[in-house]
Design a protein around this motif. Structure first.
Motif, PDB file in Angstrom:
ATOM      1  N   UNK A 233       1.588  -1.224   0.253  1.00 41.70           N
ATOM      2  CA  UNK A 233       0.408   0.111  -0.056  1.00 41.70           C
ATOM      3  C   UNK A 233       1.102   1.530   0.286  1.00 41.70           C
ATOM      4  N   UNK A 234       0.962   1.819  -0.962  1.00 37.37           N
ATOM      5  CA  UNK A 234       1.427   3.512  -0.666  1.00 37.37           C
ATOM      6  C   UNK A 234       0.256   4.954  -0.828  1.00 37.37           C
ATOM      7  N   UNK A 261       0.292   6.270 -10.069  1.00 33.11           N
ATOM      8  CA  UNK A 261       0.520   7.370  -9.422  1.00 33.11           C
ATOM      9  C   UNK A 261       1.124   6.731  -8.118  1.00 33.11           C
ATOM     10  N   UNK A 262       0.473   6.414  -7.431  1.00 38.27           N
ATOM     11  CA  UNK A 262       1.466   6.618  -5.854  1.00 38.27           C
ATOM     12  C   UNK A 262       2.890   5.569  -5.827  1.00 38.27           C
ATOM     13  N   UNK A 263       2.613   5.008  -6.190  1.00 37.70           N
ATOM     14  CA  UNK A 263       3.852   4.147  -7.149  1.00 37.70           C
ATOM     15  C   UNK A 263       4.845   4.876  -7.309  1.00 37.70           C
ATOM     16  N   UNK A 273      12.754  -0.096  -5.068  1.00 39.47           N
ATOM     17  CA  UNK A 273      11.771  -0.638  -5.413  1.00 39.47           C
ATOM     18  C   UNK A 273      10.032  -0.458  -5.740  1.00 39.47           C
ATOM     19  N   UNK A 274       9.732  -0.741  -6.613  1.00 37.49           N
ATOM     20  CA  UNK A 274       8.186  -0.661  -6.481  1.00 37.49           C
ATOM     21  C   UNK A 274       7.270  -1.946  -7.337  1.00 37.49           C
ATOM     22  N   UNK A 275       6.401  -2.174  -6.768  1.00 36.26           N
ATOM     23  CA  UNK A 275       5.417  -2.623  -7.346  1.00 36.26           C
ATOM     24  C   UNK A 275       4.335  -2.396  -8.281  1.00 36.26           C
ATOM     25  N   UNK A 276       3.530  -2.611  -9.405  1.00 35.16           N
ATOM     26  CA  UNK A 276       2.252  -2.737  -9.726  1.00 35.16           C
ATOM     27  C   UNK A 276       1.517  -3.997  -9.891  1.00 35.16           C
TER      28      UNK A 276
END
Length: 404
Positions: A233-234, A261-263, A273-276
């Motif tokens: 959760x971002x 957008x939040x990532x 790192x970010x994961x959608x």
């Protein structure tokens, strides 16, 4: 709107629920006179006297944001509250809008807390002291403070053990039956008002409440130097956990969310790192997390409350690690407990915060944590309805209201 005071006064038009009679000429003159006296004489006493005079205005001059029921949010003028012996009266400076405020506005309840009568919203606030109770020694008129909105009403066993947030008898701003802070003037226990240093702005001061949630979460999650962390959760709380985990020494943090957008914001403020999240299973998401970090994270901080994310948190966390549940979702969820049990993954909960405000203020003052990039919208108190609509539509990260 009065040109000098810059806020909505009797006589202004265009806001539902406000009695319009005549312009606030007297208030404008008082502000101008106080500014001149303070400039010419340079004395703190003159500014302090100015705040006292402003607090002594008409009893019906306290513009407030009031939820009357599901979908019914109004701007109303309420009486200015007077402080008790151990309380302070505050002119509110900044108040952030929380998801719980939106819940009370949209549904009239949050979990087991049900609104039985109209309630002033807001619990993420900072203000300037305008009056002090007879027993208050550590604060004086003119001090800027951050407000810890929840405190115990009795000195019970939880207070004595240092975990007062678990006390069954609590006061909490904007939690039925107690009014919140989205007003021009508000009264609060002086023991839970923390003086802000000059280098911490009023908006940063209002951010100390959600920042405290993240500090308590990272403590409970056993974040340590060199940790690899997964955050689910971002939103505002997830991003604050990212900032605090990094400040506490986390080596790498991966964060997942549905929103690109939040990532992007997470990447901007320090995520490695970010994961959608799309259509994968919880096990598939766990594999993506492991691939990003090169190993399974020691700690997972779950900030959504969604069953999918709770399951993914268990599957993702390395054996002997910790899953911390921050987000509050349905009362019953399906969790792979056997997987957690045989790998000795600790599943821990948390509630609000406890003994965090001094640390939060120190983090902001030392610039170890910078919350300013998370404040995406600013509104005056008179535009609170629009501010709440912006929050409901998730058009930004944190929407901040200026009450002064």
């Amino acid at each position: 709107m009065s040109l000098l005071c810059g806020r909505l006064c009797p006589g202004d038009v265009g806001v539902k629920g406000i009695n319009t009679t005549q312009p606030c000429v007297k208030d404008s003159r008082e502000i101008k006179r106080a500014l001149i006296e303070t400039t010419l004489k340079g004395g703190r006493a003159y500014l302090s006297q100015f705040w006292i005079e402003r607090a002594a205005m008409s009893e019906q001059s306290n513009l407030s944001v009031v939820a009357h029921g599901p979908g019914d949010l109004r701007m109303e003028r309420l009486p200015i509250p007077e402080p008790g012996p151990n309380e302070v009266q505050l002119q509110m400076n900044s108040v952030g809008i929380c998801g719980s405020d939106v819940h009370y506005w949209q549904h009239g309840r949050l979990g087991s807390f049900l609104m039985q009568k109209p309630m002033v919203l807001g619990h993420e606030g900072s203000g300037t002291v305008t009056k002090v109770g007879l027993e208050v020694k550590h604060l004086q008129v003119g001090d800027r403070v951050a407000i810890e909105p929840a405190y115990p009403l009795n000195n019970d066993e939880f207070c004595k053990s240092g975990r007062y947030n678990l006390s069954p008898a609590m006061f909490c701003s904007a939690t039925p039956p107690h009014h919140g802070q989205l007003s021009q003037f508000y009264v609060h226990s002086a023991n839970y008002c923390f003086k802000l240093p000059d280098c911490v702005s009023s908006e940063e001061g209002a951010f100390i409440e959600p920042l405290s949630v993240a500090i308590h979460a990272c403590r409970r999650a056993r974040v340590k130097l060199g940790s690899k962390i997964l955050i689910c959760g971002a939103g505002p709380i997830g991003l604050l956990n990212l900032l605090v985990a990094k400040a506490m020494g986390a080596a790498q943090v991966v964060i997942c969310d549905l929103s690109s957008a939040r990532l992007a914001k997470a990447k901007e403020v320090g995520a490695d790192f970010t994961i959608k999240v799309e259509k994968e299973t919880p096990q598939d998401l766990a594999q993506k997390v492991q691939a990003a970090l090169g190993s399974m994270p020691f700690t997972t901080i779950e900030c959504t409350g969604a069953e999918f994310c709770v399951q993914a948190a268990v599957y993702s966390t390395q054996s002997g690690g910790t899953v911390l549940l921050v987000g509050h979702g349905p009362e019953l969820v399906s969790v792979p407990l056997l997987n957690a049990a045989i790998r000795e993954v600790d599943i821990r909960g948390m509630f609000r915060y406890c003994n965090t405000y001094p640390m939060a203020i120190a983090m902001l003052a030392s610039k170890k944590v910078d919350v300013k990039p998370l404040i995406t919208h600013h509104f005056p108190l008179s535009q609170a309805i629009e501010a709440f609509e912006t929050t409901k539509k998730q058009l930004g990260i944190k929407v901040m209201l200026k009450c002064d």
